[in-house]
Design an enzyme around this catalytic site. Structure first.
Site, PDB file in Angstrom:
ATOM      1  N   ASN A 197       0.805  -1.219   0.000  1.00 33.36           N
ATOM      2  CA  ASN A 197       0.000   0.000   0.000  1.00 33.36           C
ATOM      3  C   ASN A 197       0.846   1.281   0.000  1.00 33.36           C
ATOM      4  O   ASN A 197       0.392   2.313  -0.487  1.00 33.36           O
ATOM      5  CB  ASN A 197      -0.919  -0.044   1.236  1.00 33.36           C
ATOM      6  N   TYR A 208       3.886  10.329 -10.973  1.00 31.66           N
ATOM      7  CA  TYR A 208       3.053   9.361 -10.251  1.00 31.66           C
ATOM      8  C   TYR A 208       2.511   8.288 -11.196  1.00 31.66           C
ATOM      9  O   TYR A 208       2.587   7.081 -10.911  1.00 31.66           O
ATOM     10  CB  TYR A 208       1.909  10.126  -9.580  1.00 31.66           C
ATOM     11  N   THR A 268      -7.860  10.965   1.586  1.00 31.78           N
ATOM     12  CA  THR A 268      -6.705  10.712   2.466  1.00 31.78           C
ATOM     13  C   THR A 268      -5.686  11.816   2.223  1.00 31.78           C
ATOM     14  O   THR A 268      -5.869  12.681   1.357  1.00 31.78           O
ATOM     15  CB  THR A 268      -6.009   9.373   2.144  1.00 31.78           C
TER      16      THR A 268
END
Lengths: 241, 96
Positions: free
Chosen positions: A86, A151, A186
């Site tokens: 993760n 990313y 998040t």
């Protein structure tokens, strides 16, 4: 924080990276509730403690530190059943404004970290000829999301690793799959302008932010003993393909 | 040390063989591990290397990589027999 923990001798051993907060922390609580022995790691110590949870402070891209961590896990637990990669970092900027140091940081954590944990994790699964590895991609890969070149490139590499390792580890009874979440509330997306998130959500088939439960549902599916015939797959949330 | 390494490799092979992949009947330190008439297929060799690396770490507290570029650039492969693998492992343990 409380998590109901009923652990048994034969409890599955689940290793999760990036557990200090966010989805990683949610998955720790989720699998503790399911009765797993959970091992986790992050660069800094979490501000919480839970029964049947062991934490290591480690940078996932630090090969020496990761090897030491796995040696200690082998000494204490002998094997692991599940690995959930993760840990990840994002970077959002126009390519022309992205320093190479940013690109290197993103590649280190997302690609090298995932590779190292797959490599060492498989070593702790191979003796039992069974294991489950779940990597983390993102819908930003199939959407070729502009403004996230570092990313997206790193997660595209994670997808390729997932497919190749799915083949390499198949003979060892180890499956390797990836979940591709949509934006979730998040720290990873905190600071991203609201209109950017709205535009991204609009490109999904189902127009809403994701939740940690959405992610856990897919991870549960990949970890299931019944999923032994599923490997090298990338499953996107929100109807993105 | 050589005897210890040969025993470690044989024990590892015995454990792997117990799942029915192969038999250790007639196996000696000179038996080819890999390649023509070798005991192991490629995934078997990978499993052996990982298990021997773990055994070395347990016994000698040394983290060695038996299959790095150096191993593949050796004129004579260290993986050709139990004997040659033991010799190569000793070289790495002593160098570390």
């Amino acid at each position: 924080m409380q998590a109901e923990t009923k652990i048994t001798m034969n409890a599955p051993i689940t290793l999760i990276t990036g557990t200090r907060k966010g989805i990683g922390q949610y998955l720790v609580e989720h699998y503790l509730r399911a009765g797993h022995q959970v091992i986790g790691c992050s660069r800094t110590q979490p501000e919480w403690h839970l029964d049947n949870y062991v934490h290591y402070n480690v940078d996932v891209a630090d090969e020496t530190a990761v090897r030491h961590m796995f040696s200690d896990i082998r000494r204490r637990f002998k094997h692991i059943d599940h690995l959930i990669n993760n840990a990840g970092i994002a970077a959002m900027n126009h390519a022309m404004l992205t320093p190479i140091s940013t690109l290197k940081n993103v590649l280190d954590t997302n690609v090298i970290g995932t590779f190292l944990f797959c490599r060492e994790g498989a070593k702790l699964m191979q003796t039992r000829r069974t294991g489950r590895i779940v990597n983390f991609s993102t819908v930003a890969v199939p959407l070729s999301l502009e403004g996230e070149s570092a990313y997206v490139a790193s997660k595209a590499a994670v997808e390729s690793l997932t497919k190749v390792l799915g083949r390499e580890f198949a003979a060892l009874g180890i499956t390797v799959n990836a979940v591709g979440p949509v934006p979730i509330e998040t720290d990873l997306i905190r600071g991203v302008p609201a209109d950017k998130i709205d535009n991204l959500v609009a490109r999904q088939a189902i127009h809403r932010l994701g939740t940690p439960q959405d992610v856990a549902n897919v991870v549960d599916f990949f970890l299931s003993p019944a999923s032994s015939f599923i490997t090298g797959q990338i499953l996107y949330l929100g109807g993105v393909s | 040390m050589k005897d210890e390494l040969v025993t470690l490799i044989l024990d590892t092979l015995r454990e792997m063989g117990s799942s029915g992949q192969f038999t250790l009947d007639g196996v000696t330190a000179e038996t080819p591990l890999f390649g023509k008439n070798g005991l192991l297929d490629s995934i078997g060799l990978v499993s052996l290397i990982v298990a021997v690396e773990q055994g070395i770490e347990d016994r000698y507290q040394k983290a060695v990589s038996l299959a790095d570029e150096k191993a593949f650039s050796q004129k004579k492969s260290p993986f050709r027999s139990i004997d040659s693998l033991a010799d190569y492992a000793i070289e790495l343990i002593n160098a570390g």
